[in-house]
Structure formats: structure tokens, C-alpha cells
Design a protein around this motif. Structure first.
Motif, PDB file in Angstrom:
ATOM      1  N   VAL A  52      -2.745   8.000   5.880  1.00 20.52           N
ATOM      2  CA  VAL A  52      -1.631   7.282   6.322  1.00 20.52           C
ATOM      3  C   VAL A  52      -0.817   7.460   5.085  1.00 20.52           C
ATOM      4  CG1 VAL A  52      -3.009   5.161   7.376  1.00 20.52           C
ATOM      5  CG2 VAL A  52      -3.263   5.633   4.532  1.00 20.52           C
ATOM      6  N   VAL A  53      -1.550   7.744   3.817  1.00 20.40           N
ATOM      7  CA  VAL A  53      -0.573   8.502   2.463  1.00 20.40           C
ATOM      8  C   VAL A  53      -0.849   9.833   2.500  1.00 20.40           C
ATOM      9  CG1 VAL A  53      -2.001   6.985   1.402  1.00 20.40           C
ATOM     10  CG2 VAL A  53       0.965   7.695   0.408  1.00 20.40           C
ATOM     11  N   GLU A  54      -0.380  10.676   1.446  1.00 19.46           N
ATOM     12  CA  GLU A  54      -0.275  11.884   0.988  1.00 19.46           C
ATOM     13  C   GLU A  54       0.328  11.537  -0.650  1.00 19.46           C
ATOM     14  OE1 GLU A  54       0.430  16.692   0.534  1.00 19.46           O
ATOM     15  OE2 GLU A  54       0.761  15.734   2.357  1.00 19.46           O
ATOM     16  N   TRP A  55      -1.400  11.531  -1.297  1.00 22.89           N
ATOM     17  CA  TRP A  55      -0.895  11.922  -3.120  1.00 22.89           C
ATOM     18  C   TRP A  55      -1.618  12.978  -3.791  1.00 22.89           C
ATOM     19  CZ3 TRP A  55      -4.136   7.010  -3.427  1.00 22.89           C
ATOM     20  CH2 TRP A  55      -3.577   5.989  -3.099  1.00 22.89           C
ATOM     21  N   GLU A  56      -0.504  13.089  -4.700  1.00 19.25           N
ATOM     22  CA  GLU A  56      -0.727  14.491  -5.872  1.00 19.25           C
ATOM     23  C   GLU A  56      -1.481  14.110  -6.951  1.00 19.25           C
ATOM     24  OE1 GLU A  56       1.420  18.511  -7.646  1.00 19.25           O
ATOM     25  OE2 GLU A  56       2.365  16.816  -6.413  1.00 19.25           O
ATOM     26  N   ALA A  57      -2.861  14.843  -7.152  1.00 24.40           N
ATOM     27  CA  ALA A  57      -3.629  15.076  -8.476  1.00 24.40           C
ATOM     28  C   ALA A  57      -2.703  14.361  -9.144  1.00 24.40           C
ATOM     29  CB  ALA A  57      -4.520  16.367  -8.536  1.00 24.40           C
ATOM     30  N   GLY A  58      -2.933  13.989 -10.250  1.00 17.19           N
ATOM     31  CA  GLY A  58      -2.413  13.831 -11.777  1.00 17.19           C
ATOM     32  C   GLY A  58      -0.874  13.252 -11.934  1.00 17.19           C
ATOM     33  N   GLN A  59      -0.627  12.392 -10.409  1.00 17.47           N
ATOM     34  CA  GLN A  59       0.513  11.625 -10.363  1.00 17.47           C
ATOM     35  C   GLN A  59       0.422  10.231 -10.505  1.00 17.47           C
ATOM     36  OE1 GLN A  59       4.066  12.934 -10.608  1.00 17.47           O
ATOM     37  NE2 GLN A  59       2.030  14.485 -11.132  1.00 17.47           N
ATOM     38  N   SER A  60       1.463   9.261 -10.689  1.00 20.89           N
ATOM     39  CA  SER A  60       0.613   7.952 -10.700  1.00 20.89           C
ATOM     40  C   SER A  60       1.642   6.765  -9.450  1.00 20.89           C
ATOM     41  CB  SER A  60       1.244   7.013 -12.009  1.00 20.89           C
ATOM     42  OG  SER A  60       0.777   7.409 -12.789  1.00 20.89           O
ATOM     43  N   TYR A  61       0.115   6.198  -8.833  1.00 19.48           N
ATOM     44  CA  TYR A  61       0.917   5.483  -7.952  1.00 19.48           C
ATOM     45  C   TYR A  61      -0.183   3.882  -7.855  1.00 19.48           C
ATOM     46  CZ  TYR A  61       0.481   9.954  -6.014  1.00 19.48           C
ATOM     47  OH  TYR A  61       1.281  12.135  -5.395  1.00 19.48           O
ATOM     48  N   GLY A  62       0.863   2.655  -6.813  1.00 13.77           N
ATOM     49  CA  GLY A  62       0.554   1.631  -6.406  1.00 13.77           C
ATOM     50  C   GLY A  62       0.040   1.150  -5.518  1.00 13.77           C
ATOM     51  N   LEU A  63      -1.528   0.573  -5.704  1.00 12.08           N
ATOM     52  CA  LEU A  63      -2.201  -0.623  -4.785  1.00 12.08           C
ATOM     53  C   LEU A  63      -1.087  -1.276  -4.608  1.00 12.08           C
ATOM     54  CD1 LEU A  63      -4.845  -2.659  -4.875  1.00 12.08           C
ATOM     55  CD2 LEU A  63      -5.205  -0.701  -6.089  1.00 12.08           C
ATOM     56  N   THR A  64      -0.738  -1.952  -3.240  1.00 15.81           N
ATOM     57  CA  THR A  64      -0.696  -3.969  -3.074  1.00 15.81           C
ATOM     58  C   THR A  64      -1.361  -4.174  -2.047  1.00 15.81           C
ATOM     59  OG1 THR A  64       1.777  -2.099  -2.760  1.00 15.81           O
ATOM     60  CG2 THR A  64       1.800  -4.937  -2.095  1.00 15.81           C
ATOM     61  N   LEU A  65      -1.147  -5.927  -2.822  1.00 13.48           N
ATOM     62  CA  LEU A  65      -1.891  -6.710  -2.261  1.00 13.48           C
ATOM     63  C   LEU A  65      -1.646  -8.077  -1.633  1.00 13.48           C
ATOM     64  CD1 LEU A  65      -5.180  -6.784  -5.013  1.00 13.48           C
ATOM     65  CD2 LEU A  65      -5.721  -5.011  -2.708  1.00 13.48           C
ATOM     66  N   GLY A  66      -1.906  -8.539  -0.923  1.00 15.83           N
ATOM     67  CA  GLY A  66      -1.394  -9.357  -0.281  1.00 15.83           C
ATOM     68  C   GLY A  66      -2.344 -10.706  -0.067  1.00 15.83           C
ATOM     69  N   GLY A  67      -2.051 -12.082   0.502  1.00 18.02           N
ATOM     70  CA  GLY A  67      -2.581 -12.838   0.873  1.00 18.02           C
ATOM     71  C   GLY A  67      -2.420 -14.098   0.315  1.00 18.02           C
ATOM     72  N   SER A  68      -2.942 -15.339  -0.111  1.00 19.96           N
ATOM     73  CA  SER A  68      -3.038 -16.733  -0.762  1.00 19.96           C
ATOM     74  C   SER A  68      -3.799 -17.099  -1.315  1.00 19.96           C
ATOM     75  CB  SER A  68      -2.118 -18.173   0.142  1.00 19.96           C
ATOM     76  OG  SER A  68      -2.545 -18.038   1.130  1.00 19.96           O
ATOM     77  N   ALA A  69      -5.179 -16.900  -0.890  1.00 19.94           N
ATOM     78  CA  ALA A  69      -6.251 -17.327  -1.647  1.00 19.94           C
ATOM     79  C   ALA A  69      -6.758 -16.820  -2.404  1.00 19.94           C
ATOM     80  CB  ALA A  69      -7.417 -18.089  -0.035  1.00 19.94           C
ATOM     81  N   THR A  70      -6.088 -16.594  -4.124  1.00 19.13           N
ATOM     82  CA  THR A  70      -6.672 -15.932  -5.047  1.00 19.13           C
ATOM     83  C   THR A  70      -7.615 -16.409  -5.680  1.00 19.13           C
ATOM     84  OG1 THR A  70      -5.118 -16.729  -6.663  1.00 19.13           O
ATOM     85  CG2 THR A  70      -4.075 -15.432  -5.576  1.00 19.13           C
ATOM     86  N   HIS A  71      -8.350 -17.517  -5.415  1.00 18.40           N
ATOM     87  CA  HIS A  71      -9.802 -17.448  -6.021  1.00 18.40           C
ATOM     88  C   HIS A  71      -9.420 -17.807  -8.126  1.00 18.40           C
ATOM     89  CE1 HIS A  71     -11.595 -18.718  -2.477  1.00 18.40           C
ATOM     90  NE2 HIS A  71     -11.206 -17.565  -1.835  1.00 18.40           N
TER      91      HIS A  71
END
Length: 223
Positions: A52-71
Motif C-alpha cells: 500500500v505504500v513505498e518508503w525509503e530507508a533513512g527517511q521519516s514518515y508517519g502512521l495515522t490512527l483513528g477511532g474514539s475509544a482511546t482508553h
């Protein structure tokens, strides 16, 4: 809560999904029967398991989270697997406050192997039942040698990627658990760690030796 980017296997956000899992926000089974990845790592390279995505070694990225029950947040990790989910290497740990914001940044070590990989977000909630959450996506890494090429020669001691710890696993029938009301301190968080905790505690049970690594080579943010 669930990872929405990169889009996991069987997620409604994944363009390859034909059989949506409408319970993506559920934790793993307490028995460990669907560890890792809710069992969806088996979809790798099938019609529903494309990269689903191509990333390059040595680079910075982000993951995204969703939902409402954060506990009340908790602690999370981002990790990679090159052997179809048998072993996992942690690339970033977040102790406290996760997942109380949508995006979490990480950097790939410069020697992250090129090729097909599983990327995982895992979470241990602060309050509520003792649970482990885990979503996984198929990603492609470029910019360095392949895992096979790296295995053909001796890796230097302390190599940035291969010197990192394994994924922390608890609350899935493996004899290790987390303490309710505290952000779990991972026994081996690795060198890239964000702290945003007002109360933390080591895991309970057979979890391996507790490490002081968190006190070294870490970016520290305390609430």
C-alpha cells in the motif's frame, strides 16, 4: 482504535480490500490465537494483500490512527517484519499518550532492508481490560540492500536496524501482562522513544528483564 495509514489488511481504507473487517478497532484475542496482525498477515501477496505504500530507508514518515475509544492512552510501538510475521523489529516506541493524537512520526534506520515487509502498529491501553491491539500493512522499502543480501555477509556490531529489539508482546496468553492505570514501560524500547507519561510501570509476569535503555539515546517528552 485502529491504524488507518498505512491502510492495514482488510481495512476499509485499504484499496485492495474486498472483505472489510468492521471490527478493526477490536483488540487481539486474549488467547493469542490471532497474533500477530489479527491473523491477517496471511493475506500478504494475495489479491487483498498488495503493498500500500513505498518508503525509503533513512527517511521519516508517519502512521495515522483513528477511532474514539482511546482508553486514556497507553504505550505503542511501530515495527517491521521481513519473514511474514514470525519475527518483528521495533523502529519506534511511544510510552504514554498513545493514541491520543492522530499522527505518530518515526524514522526508518538507514540500513532498513529493501524489499517487501509487514509494518505493524501495536498498542497497550492505559485503562480498561488488559489488551493488545495490533494492525498490520504490507509496505515496500527501498534504498538499501535486500534482507537476503544482508544475510550473505556478517552484519557489523550495533547495526542500526538489526541492533534494535523485538516487538513487545503481552496480554495475549503468553504469561506477560500490563498494569491497569499505567503506561507500560517496554523492557526494550529501542533507541528511538517518545515519552509523554505521568505514570508508567514495567510489565508483569514473564516478560524478560526490565531494561534501563529508555534512559539512554531517547527523545524525552514528559506530560
Amino acid at each position: 482504535m485502529e491504524m488507518t495509514w498505512p491502510p492495514p489488511f482488510r481495512s476499509r481504507h485499504n484499496p485492495f480490500t474486498t472483505d472489510i473487517d468492521y471490527s478493526m478497532t477490536n483488540p487481539l484475542s486474549s488467547s493469542g490465537s490471532d497474533f500477530p496482525c489479527k491473523g491477517y498477515h496471511r493475506l500478504l501477496d494475495t489479491a487483498q494483500g498488495g503493498s500500500v505504500v513505498e518508503w525509503e530507508a533513512g527517511q521519516s514518515y508517519g502512521l495515522t490512527l483513528g477511532g474514539s475509544a482511546t482508553h486514556n492512552g497507553g504505550s505503542c510501538q511501530a515495527s517491521l517484519s521481513y519473514d511474514r510475521g514470525q519475527t518483528w523489529t521495533v523502529i519506534h516506541s511511544y510510552i504514554g499518550n498513545c493514541p491520543l493524537k492522530p499522527t505518530w512520526e518515526f524514522s526508518l534506520p538507514h540500513d532498513t532492508p529493501s524489499g517487501s515487509a509487514l509494518f505493524a502498529w501495536s498498542w497497550f491501553n492505559n485503562i480498561g481490560n488488559r489488551e493488545m491491539y495490533m494492525n498490520c500493512a504490507h509496505v515496500t522499502i527501498s534504498g538499501y540492500e535486500s534482507a537476503a543480501e544482508i544475510q550473505e555477509r556478517a552484519r557489523p556490531p550495533g547495526a542500526p536496524f538489526y541492533g534494535r529489539p523485538a516487538l513487545f508482546v503481552a496480554n495475549v496468553g503468553n504469561g506477560c501482562s500490563t498494569l491497569e492505570g499505567a503506561d507500560v514501560e517496554f523492557p526494550q524500547p529501542g533507541p528511538d522513544v517518545d515519552y509523554a507519561t505521568s505514570r508508567s510501570a514495567p510489565p508483569q509476569g514473564s516478560c524478560g528483564a526490565f531494561s534501563a535503555l529508555k534512559k539512554r539515546s531517547a527523545k524525552v517528552f514528559r506530560a
